[in-house]
Scaffold this motif. Structure first.
Motif, PDB file in Angstrom:
ATOM      1  N   THR A 152      -5.796  -2.703  -2.853  1.00 16.28           N
ATOM      2  CA  THR A 152      -6.799  -3.173  -1.781  1.00 16.28           C
ATOM      3  C   THR A 152      -7.179  -2.212  -0.533  1.00 16.28           C
ATOM      4  OG1 THR A 152      -4.989  -4.102  -0.510  1.00 16.28           O
ATOM      5  CG2 THR A 152      -5.683  -5.294  -1.942  1.00 16.28           C
ATOM      6  N   GLY A 153      -6.379  -1.298  -0.200  1.00 18.87           N
ATOM      7  CA  GLY A 153      -6.412  -0.312   0.801  1.00 18.87           C
ATOM      8  C   GLY A 153      -5.902  -1.096   1.997  1.00 18.87           C
ATOM      9  N   ILE A 154      -5.154  -2.071   2.179  1.00 15.24           N
ATOM     10  CA  ILE A 154      -4.649  -2.898   3.126  1.00 15.24           C
ATOM     11  C   ILE A 154      -3.451  -2.195   3.447  1.00 15.24           C
ATOM     12  CG2 ILE A 154      -3.919  -5.145   4.005  1.00 15.24           C
ATOM     13  CD1 ILE A 154      -6.147  -6.418   2.496  1.00 15.24           C
ATOM     14  N   GLU A 155      -2.825  -1.887   4.934  1.00 11.09           N
ATOM     15  CA  GLU A 155      -1.785  -1.404   5.130  1.00 11.09           C
ATOM     16  C   GLU A 155      -0.987  -2.841   5.980  1.00 11.09           C
ATOM     17  OE1 GLU A 155      -0.171   1.148   5.201  1.00 11.09           O
ATOM     18  OE2 GLU A 155      -1.764   2.781   4.623  1.00 11.09           O
ATOM     19  N   PRO A 156       0.017  -3.269   5.374  1.00  9.72           N
ATOM     20  CA  PRO A 156       0.475  -4.578   5.713  1.00  9.72           C
ATOM     21  C   PRO A 156       1.206  -4.417   6.962  1.00  9.72           C
ATOM     22  CG  PRO A 156       1.989  -3.439   4.119  1.00  9.72           C
ATOM     23  CD  PRO A 156       0.663  -2.700   4.269  1.00  9.72           C
ATOM     24  N   LEU A 157       1.056  -5.424   7.839  1.00  7.09           N
ATOM     25  CA  LEU A 157       1.800  -5.457   9.125  1.00  7.09           C
ATOM     26  C   LEU A 157       3.088  -5.967   9.054  1.00  7.09           C
ATOM     27  CD1 LEU A 157      -1.040  -7.393  11.226  1.00  7.09           C
ATOM     28  CD2 LEU A 157      -0.319  -5.250  11.251  1.00  7.09           C
ATOM     29  N   PRO A 158       4.299  -5.635   9.618  1.00  7.66           N
ATOM     30  CA  PRO A 158       5.610  -6.266   9.365  1.00  7.66           C
ATOM     31  C   PRO A 158       5.798  -7.403   9.148  1.00  7.66           C
ATOM     32  CG  PRO A 158       5.483  -4.687  11.468  1.00  7.66           C
ATOM     33  CD  PRO A 158       3.916  -4.895  11.054  1.00  7.66           C
ATOM     34  N   GLU A 159       5.014  -8.362   9.856  1.00  4.59           N
ATOM     35  CA  GLU A 159       5.361  -9.734   9.636  1.00  4.59           C
ATOM     36  C   GLU A 159       4.791 -10.244   8.017  1.00  4.59           C
ATOM     37  OE1 GLU A 159       1.895  -9.594  12.375  1.00  4.59           O
ATOM     38  OE2 GLU A 159       3.783  -8.567  12.061  1.00  4.59           O
TER      39      GLU A 159
END
Length: 217
Positions: A152-159
């Motif tokens: 997806t190209g999405i960098e996940p946030l920690p939460e």
């Protein structure tokens, strides 16, 4: 003739496009051509149903990349049918569906809607479906960012990473795909300008188109 090309549902067109291990799985247009070649010479005629069934699944998963490529794959079947009809004018072509799923809409986006077109381009940059991600995470049992970024190209946030691991560990969760869409909905919406009303079947009007012999009322 019986063709079995997958242990369950045929992989999404998006995944078959980008995953080399799925290249041998035929697409909907391939299967339609083969069916017409087998049935087309029969003197007694035939009925052929060609279903883009995975459009529904992508709608349930609220997956913009998967649903786009499933719609395009079904769309590619229509010229095949029209060419057959040209050679066989006694053929009736009907294009319809039984219901909508997910309430998928492309929304106007950005100042003066100037980001609407680029958002549609970004839908096409998605490389794998949520189902592809689910299979990866179910197999490993661990959430890592790399497959998500690749798909997806999405960098996940920690939460979001924490929520994903909890979803993977939840023995009661049947479909991880919907949780992926829910957890990363803010980034997906910003990226694709795609809106959804549901993860279930929806009640909008559906198309019923007919062409060829007997199409006129």
């Amino acid at each position: 003739l019986l063709g079995l090309f997958s242990g369950s549902h045929i992989p999404y067109a998006l995944d078959r496009k980008n995953d080399r291990s799925l290249k041998s799985v035929p697409g909907l247009a391939d299967m339609m051509r083969s069916s017409l070649q087998s049935l087309g010479g029969r003197d007694e005629g035939f009925f052929l149903q060609v279903e883009g069934g995975r459009v529904d699944h992508a709608g349930h998963a609220n997956a913009p990349g998967a649903i786009l490529h499933e719609l395009l794959e079904f769309d590619a079947c229509i010229p095949i049918a029209l060419r057959f009809l040209e050679r066989n004018p006694d053929t009736l072509l009907i294009v319809t569906t039984d219901h909508g799923t997910g309430g998928c809409q492309l929304n106007g986006w950005g100042d003066s809607y100037n980001d609407s077109g680029p958002a549609l381009d970004r839908v096409n940059r998605l490389t794998y479906s949520f189902e592809w991600l689910e299979k990866h995470y179910r197999a490993s049992g661990q959430f890592t960012a790399e497959p998500l970024v690749e798909a997806t190209g999405i960098e996940p946030l920690p939460e979001q990473a924490t929520a994903m691991q909890a979803a993977i560990d939840d023995p009661e969760l049947k479909y991880l795909t919907s949780r992926i869409a829910e957890i990363f909905e803010p980034q997906l919406k910003e990226m694709t300008a795609t809106g959804w009303t549901s993860t279930k079947h929806t009640g909008e009007n559906v198309e019923l188109l007919a062409f060829g012999a007997g199409a006129a009322p």
